[in-house]
Write a protein that holds these residues in place. Structure first.
Motif, mmCIF file in Angstrom:
data_model
loop_
_atom_site.group_PDB
_atom_site.id
_atom_site.type_symbol
_atom_site.label_atom_id
_atom_site.label_comp_id
_atom_site.label_asym_id
_atom_site.label_seq_id
_atom_site.Cartn_x
_atom_site.Cartn_y
_atom_site.Cartn_z
ATOM 1 N N UNK A 287 0.910 -1.134 -0.106
ATOM 2 C CA UNK A 287 -0.249 0.017 -0.009
ATOM 3 C C UNK A 287 0.893 1.170 0.155
ATOM 4 N N UNK A 288 0.192 2.339 0.182
ATOM 5 C CA UNK A 288 0.902 3.682 0.129
ATOM 6 C C UNK A 288 2.030 3.943 1.354
ATOM 7 N N UNK A 289 3.135 4.466 0.905
ATOM 8 C CA UNK A 289 4.138 4.759 1.922
ATOM 9 C C UNK A 289 3.922 6.157 2.632
ATOM 10 N N UNK A 290 3.511 7.081 1.431
ATOM 11 C CA UNK A 290 3.397 8.258 1.889
ATOM 12 C C UNK A 290 1.814 8.800 1.427
ATOM 13 N N UNK A 291 1.118 9.552 2.448
ATOM 14 C CA UNK A 291 -0.230 10.143 2.172
ATOM 15 C C UNK A 291 -0.214 11.633 2.256
ATOM 16 N N UNK A 292 -0.495 12.299 1.075
ATOM 17 C CA UNK A 292 -0.428 13.772 1.058
ATOM 18 C C UNK A 292 -2.161 14.157 1.194
ATOM 19 N N UNK A 293 -2.294 14.779 2.145
ATOM 20 C CA UNK A 293 -3.680 15.329 2.268
ATOM 21 C C UNK A 293 -3.985 16.691 2.041
ATOM 22 N N UNK A 294 -4.795 16.980 0.996
ATOM 23 C CA UNK A 294 -5.155 18.423 0.558
ATOM 24 C C UNK A 294 -6.734 18.628 0.797
ATOM 25 N N UNK A 295 -6.947 20.011 0.480
ATOM 26 C CA UNK A 295 -8.523 20.198 0.556
ATOM 27 C C UNK A 295 -8.605 20.907 2.216
ATOM 28 N N UNK A 296 -9.813 21.256 2.573
ATOM 29 C CA UNK A 296 -10.388 21.649 3.818
ATOM 30 C C UNK A 296 -10.116 20.805 5.064
ATOM 31 N N UNK A 297 -10.277 19.238 4.846
ATOM 32 C CA UNK A 297 -10.288 18.247 5.695
ATOM 33 C C UNK A 297 -9.194 18.304 6.380
ATOM 34 N N UNK A 298 -8.043 18.672 5.477
ATOM 35 C CA UNK A 298 -6.737 18.444 6.135
ATOM 36 C C UNK A 298 -6.384 19.549 7.215
ATOM 37 N N UNK A 299 -7.302 20.515 7.488
ATOM 38 C CA UNK A 299 -7.229 21.260 8.613
ATOM 39 C C UNK A 299 -7.747 20.776 9.856
ATOM 40 N N UNK A 300 -8.324 19.478 9.790
ATOM 41 C CA UNK A 300 -9.196 18.795 11.050
ATOM 42 C C UNK A 300 -8.421 17.852 11.488
ATOM 43 N N UNK A 301 -7.805 18.267 12.745
ATOM 44 C CA UNK A 301 -6.629 17.582 13.383
ATOM 45 C C UNK A 301 -6.991 16.215 13.949
ATOM 46 N N UNK A 302 -8.443 16.220 14.234
ATOM 47 C CA UNK A 302 -8.985 14.863 14.769
ATOM 48 C C UNK A 302 -9.297 13.950 13.619
ATOM 49 N N UNK A 303 -9.663 14.353 12.326
ATOM 50 C CA UNK A 303 -9.661 13.558 11.207
ATOM 51 C C UNK A 303 -8.237 13.050 10.732
ATOM 52 N N UNK A 304 -7.262 13.787 10.875
ATOM 53 C CA UNK A 304 -6.055 13.445 10.352
ATOM 54 C C UNK A 304 -5.533 12.382 11.352
ATOM 55 N N UNK A 305 -5.806 12.590 12.574
ATOM 56 C CA UNK A 305 -5.276 11.341 13.412
ATOM 57 C C UNK A 305 -6.201 9.981 13.266
ATOM 58 N N UNK A 306 -7.464 10.316 13.010
ATOM 59 C CA UNK A 306 -7.991 9.086 12.589
ATOM 60 C C UNK A 306 -7.640 8.331 11.272
ATOM 61 N N UNK A 307 -7.429 9.126 10.015
ATOM 62 C CA UNK A 307 -6.701 8.759 8.860
ATOM 63 C C UNK A 307 -5.407 8.065 9.467
ATOM 64 N N UNK A 308 -4.733 8.733 10.032
ATOM 65 C CA UNK A 308 -3.256 7.895 10.276
ATOM 66 C C UNK A 308 -3.402 6.562 11.105
ATOM 67 N N UNK A 309 -4.552 6.513 11.869
ATOM 68 C CA UNK A 309 -4.756 5.255 12.393
ATOM 69 C C UNK A 309 -5.202 4.217 11.531
ATOM 70 N N UNK A 310 -6.003 4.586 10.363
ATOM 71 C CA UNK A 310 -6.588 3.589 9.395
ATOM 72 C C UNK A 310 -5.550 3.275 8.375
ATOM 73 N N UNK A 311 -4.486 4.215 8.194
ATOM 74 C CA UNK A 311 -3.556 4.025 7.344
ATOM 75 C C UNK A 311 -2.065 3.631 8.043
ATOM 76 N N UNK A 312 -2.043 2.846 8.975
ATOM 77 C CA UNK A 312 -0.805 2.800 9.789
ATOM 78 C C UNK A 312 0.665 2.763 9.098
ATOM 79 N N UNK A 313 0.640 1.983 7.857
ATOM 80 C CA UNK A 313 1.780 1.910 7.260
ATOM 81 C C UNK A 313 2.349 3.018 6.582
#
Length: 367
Positions: A287-313
């Motif tokens: 799977x991906x080694x690097x995830x770049x997040x853009x758009x307004x949701x990238x400013x949602x710190x809680x959502x970014x933490x959830x994404x990191x947990x869902x994509x631990x690799x």
């Protein structure tokens, strides 16, 4: 660019060099959507009386707002209108009905007044980017993966670019050089809707309200039964599916839940649906080694933490860390797509949209 979050208009003045490393943003600007215009655009997502008139008026008002952003860009850059080759004006998506099994006459509709914008600015305007891809049998979306590939592709590394607007779309760039992309589902749209309904705020700043609640696994499982999340391969979506009625229907039987818990679960829905889409990609590896997040949701710190947990690799970071502020990326993509149109080059990727082939996108409105 004005996206499905309906929060405002973003603009960049982009110089496209011979390589992505030579791309230069001379200026960036944004303007909030006035409440009346936001409500008018939102109402056009569903059938209603006098739609043609309301759509025409809203399109004219939107074009005026685009013109204001263009004026800001010129002022901040010190450039004159005569020095600009074109404006790429996406318009506001109010309906998106791509090809589906058994449904005739697919279409996508972005309301806009590009002729008015050309008159107001004295600059060529390129608009109507999506309809040619639909005509060629494609989904008409997402169109940004071709730009993401140029901007974020890295030889020998598997990269995911995630745009978290009202909807969430992903661009998968496996290390083997392939490009895939699709809409994974709701990005901010349901989070914003629920937040507006229960707090009066237009969005959940930093995801603080969602973070104060508790995820409800039973509700999350119920939301994920939606057939769209189970669909694999090429697909796109919008407010035609994920709207207030969709959410209210699925909350039946969960009336006793605290609103903050629902918000927490909706944040998990966005993150989980992204992860499910990522799992459906042929990465040729883990799977991906690097995830770049853009758009307004990238400013949602809680959502970014959830994404990191869902994509631990993977390393999950806002695109700012790659030198491209998250609010610039999508507007820059349509500036680049406008250049592709002017030069007679394709703007779509059939591997992403499912079109019968590469196509030059858009229509040109001369200054």
């Amino acid at each position: 660019m004005s996206g499905t979050s309906l929060d405002g208009v973003d603009g960049v003045l982009l110089e496209c060099g011979t390589s992505p490393a030579a791309f230069k943003v001379h200026a960036a600007a944004s303007a909030d959507l006035p409440d009346a215009l936001r409500q008018a655009l939102l109402s056009l997502n569903q059938s209603g009386p006098d739609e043609l008139h309301r759509a025409a008026v809203a399109a004219s008002q939107l074009a005026e707002l685009y013109a204001e952003v263009v004026a800001q860009l010129l002022q901040r850059s010190g450039l004159a209108a005569a020095q600009i080759r074109a404006i790429g004006a996406h318009g506001q998506t109010v309906r998106h009905r791509p090809p589906r099994d058994g449904e005739p006459w697919p279409y996508t509709l972005q309301i806009n007044q590009p002729a008015q914008l050309a008159e107001r600015t004295g600059i060529n305007v390129v608009a109507d980017f999506r309809s040619r891809d639909i005509a060629a049998g494609g989904q008409g979306a997402p169109l940004v993966p071709a730009f993401h590939q140029r901007l974020f592709g890295h030889a020998g590394q598997s990269v995911l670019v995630l745009n978290l607007g009202g909807m969430a779309n992903i661009t998968a760039l496996p290390a083997n050089g392939a490009v895939y992309g699709l809409d994974s589902g709701p990005g901010n749209v349901l989070l914003d809707l629920w937040c507006q309904r229960h707090t009066g705020a237009w969005f959940d700043r930093d995801g603080a309200w969602a973070a104060s609640g508790r995820e409800q696994p039973e509700l999350l499982a119920h939301l994920l039964v939606e057939p769209y999340f189970l669909q694999r391969g090429i697909k796109s979506t919008g407010r035609d599916l994920f709207h207030a009625g969709w959410l209210d229907e699925r909350l039946r039987g969960f009336a006793g839940l605290p609103p903050a818990d629902v918000q927490a679960t909706l944040a998990c829905l966005t993150a989980r649906s992204v992860a499910l889409a990522v799992q459906g990609i042929a990465w040729g590896g883990a799977g991906p080694q690097q995830v770049w997040v853009c758009g307004g949701g990238s400013r949602n710190a809680h959502l970014m933490r959830l994404l990191a947990a869902e994509l631990p690799q993977a390393q999950v970071q806002a695109s700012d860390e790659a030198g491209w502020p998250a609010q610039w990326v999508e507007a820059a993509a349509f500036a680049w797509l406008a250049l592709q149109t002017l030069e007679g080059k394709p703007g779509n990727l059939p591997s992403v949209t499912g079109a019968r082939g590469s196509r030059v996108l858009g229509a040109i409105y001369p200054a």
